[in-house]
Design a protein around this motif. Structure first.
Motif, PDB file in Angstrom:
ATOM      1  N   THR A 248       0.845  -1.209   0.000  1.00  0.00           N
ATOM      2  CA  THR A 248       0.000   0.000   0.000  1.00  0.00           C
ATOM      3  C   THR A 248       0.876   1.254   0.000  1.00  0.00           C
ATOM      4  OG1 THR A 248      -1.662  -1.224   1.225  1.00  0.00           O
ATOM      5  CG2 THR A 248      -1.892   1.173   1.210  1.00  0.00           C
ATOM      6  N   ILE A 249       1.913   1.236   0.831  1.00  0.00           N
ATOM      7  CA  ILE A 249       2.823   2.395   0.894  1.00  0.00           C
ATOM      8  C   ILE A 249       3.500   2.606  -0.457  1.00  0.00           C
ATOM      9  CG2 ILE A 249       5.006   3.214   1.917  1.00  0.00           C
ATOM     10  CD1 ILE A 249       4.028   2.031   4.579  1.00  0.00           C
ATOM     11  N   LEU A 250       3.957   1.525  -1.063  1.00  0.00           N
ATOM     12  CA  LEU A 250       4.593   1.634  -2.384  1.00  0.00           C
ATOM     13  C   LEU A 250       3.610   2.171  -3.421  1.00  0.00           C
ATOM     14  CD1 LEU A 250       6.665  -1.660  -2.363  1.00  0.00           C
ATOM     15  CD2 LEU A 250       7.607   0.586  -2.884  1.00  0.00           C
ATOM     16  N   LYS A 251       2.386   1.655  -3.379  1.00  0.00           N
ATOM     17  CA  LYS A 251       1.392   2.038  -4.391  1.00  0.00           C
ATOM     18  C   LYS A 251       1.078   3.533  -4.342  1.00  0.00           C
ATOM     19  CE  LYS A 251      -3.294   1.002  -5.989  1.00  0.00           C
ATOM     20  NZ  LYS A 251      -4.519   0.222  -5.749  1.00  0.00           N
ATOM     21  N   TYR A 252       0.943   4.073  -3.126  1.00  0.00           N
ATOM     22  CA  TYR A 252       0.463   5.456  -3.004  1.00  0.00           C
ATOM     23  C   TYR A 252       1.559   6.493  -2.769  1.00  0.00           C
ATOM     24  CZ  TYR A 252      -4.202   3.492  -2.942  1.00  0.00           C
ATOM     25  OH  TYR A 252      -5.348   2.831  -3.295  1.00  0.00           O
ATOM     26  N   LEU A 253       2.731   6.079  -2.289  1.00  0.00           N
ATOM     27  CA  LEU A 253       3.769   7.064  -1.957  1.00  0.00           C
ATOM     28  C   LEU A 253       4.970   7.012  -2.906  1.00  0.00           C
ATOM     29  CD1 LEU A 253       3.802   6.969   1.972  1.00  0.00           C
ATOM     30  CD2 LEU A 253       2.514   8.468   0.442  1.00  0.00           C
ATOM     31  N   SER A 254       4.883   6.201  -3.963  1.00  0.00           N
ATOM     32  CA  SER A 254       5.990   6.120  -4.914  1.00  0.00           C
ATOM     33  C   SER A 254       5.493   6.403  -6.325  1.00  0.00           C
ATOM     34  CB  SER A 254       6.607   4.713  -4.872  1.00  0.00           C
ATOM     35  OG  SER A 254       7.463   4.535  -5.982  1.00  0.00           O
ATOM     36  N   THR A 255       6.367   7.013  -7.135  1.00  0.00           N
ATOM     37  CA  THR A 255       6.037   7.214  -8.561  1.00  0.00           C
ATOM     38  C   THR A 255       6.313   5.933  -9.353  1.00  0.00           C
ATOM     39  OG1 THR A 255       8.287   8.018  -8.953  1.00  0.00           O
ATOM     40  CG2 THR A 255       6.569   9.683  -8.556  1.00  0.00           C
ATOM     41  N   SER A 256       7.028   4.981  -8.737  1.00  0.00           N
ATOM     42  CA  SER A 256       7.417   3.755  -9.454  1.00  0.00           C
ATOM     43  C   SER A 256       7.476   2.580  -8.475  1.00  0.00           C
ATOM     44  CB  SER A 256       8.779   3.956 -10.119  1.00  0.00           C
ATOM     45  OG  SER A 256       9.680   4.506  -9.163  1.00  0.00           O
TER      46      SER A 256
END
Length: 307
Positions: A248-256
């Motif tokens: 979830t953190i990767l999905k919403y807080l990263s551009t990639s």
């Protein structure tokens, strides 16, 4: 047309592919850059630049031998160097304000260079990859377009960006190179990794996380890293992220999300924890003064006591 490749002006570009098609040697240079060994830089000679920061110095600097930055996925690492004076600048650009950042980098390097010196401005660009949303490609074009607008002649030497910095691992596109260093004394640019990203790593990450703009973090005339003063307001809602799983953190807080380095999630969580521990930024900057760090004889960055 003040952006040059092999002394030829670069025309307006509609894609990075166009640039590489017209200049095959840039592709060769990028492949040669990939094949350079990855250097694990000694923190005792390093000045580390985080996202949305830049730093500049000259070969006369006794405190810094290498300026470096990493963790760039869609971000681009920009090195501008004057071959006469050796003055050099490294920036970690994420596309937040490219139009205002590029002139700032040019101005910084030219102001550190003696105008009467022979030499020219050389540009090295590394970063981005073939990401699905084309964020890297847009940033590549924006950076190139801004350098074209500058009045100074700028010579593009290394262009290891987007499709020329792309590799497919297990069916997923990723950058070949995530980080670089520049040797301040020799001007050599090389692929690099960094175990130490200070000083004040969490404070600097918090500044970027809360929307801080591109900031110069180093005063080369005094050998001081200078952070802030930064401004943010209490935001308890961000505690929500600490309870979320990694995906979830990767999905919403990263551009990639598929291409981030393994420590990305932990880095995000520690930045959020720092903001929750310091809900009001004023307490970190007594009297509204920046935090200053100088290099000790042992090579560490230490908080300077301000009178």
């Amino acid at each position: 047309m003040p952006l040059f490749v092999q002394k030829r002006g670069v025309d307006c570009l509609s894609s990075t592919a166009e640039l590489f098609d017209r200049n095959p040697h840039l592709q060769e240079n990028a492949r040669a850059f990939h094949s350079k060994p990855l250097v694990d830089v000694d923190p005792k000679c390093l000045l580390y630049v985080q996202q949305r920061e830049f730093a500049a110095t000259t070969p006369a600097d006794n405190c810094v031998s290498v300026i470096g930055s990493d963790d760039a996925t869609t971000c681009h690492l920009v090195v501008l160097r004057h071959t006469g004076s050796g003055a050099v600048c490294l920036a970690h650009c994420d596309g937040s304000s490219t139009w205002s950042e590029v002139p700032l980098l040019v101005k910084t390097v030219t102001s550190l260079s003696n105008v009467s010196k022979e030499g020219r401005l050389e540009l090295h660009l590394v970063g981005g990859f073939n990401d699905e949303s084309k964020t890297s490609h847009k940033l590549s074009l924006n950076i190139l377009a801004e350098f074209q607008k500058q009045k100074e002649d700028i010579h593009l030497e290394t262009c290891c960006i987007t499709e020329m910095n792309d590799i497919v691992v297990d069916g997923t596109h990723r950058p070949v190179i995530y980080g670089i260093g520049i040797n301040v004394k020799t001007g050599e640019v090389f692929p690099a990794s960094f175990t130490h990203k200070g000083p004040a790593e969490e404070l600097r990450s918090a500044r970027t996380f809360t929307g801080g703009q591109m900031a110069e973090i180093y005063d080369s005339s005094r050998g001081l890293v200078k952070i802030g003063p930064c401004k943010w307001s209490p935001n308890l809602d961000i505690a929500f992220w600490l309870a979320q799983d990694d995906d979830t953190i990767l999905k919403y807080l990263s551009t990639s999300p598929m291409a981030e380095p393994p420590h990305f999630v932990q880095h995000m969580k520690s930045t959020i924890q720092f903001l929750l521990q310091h809900p009001n930024s004023d307490s970190l900057f007594p009297g509204g003064q920046p935090q200053l760090y100088h290099r000790t004889e042992q090579g560490d960055w230490e908080r300077a006591v301000q009178s």
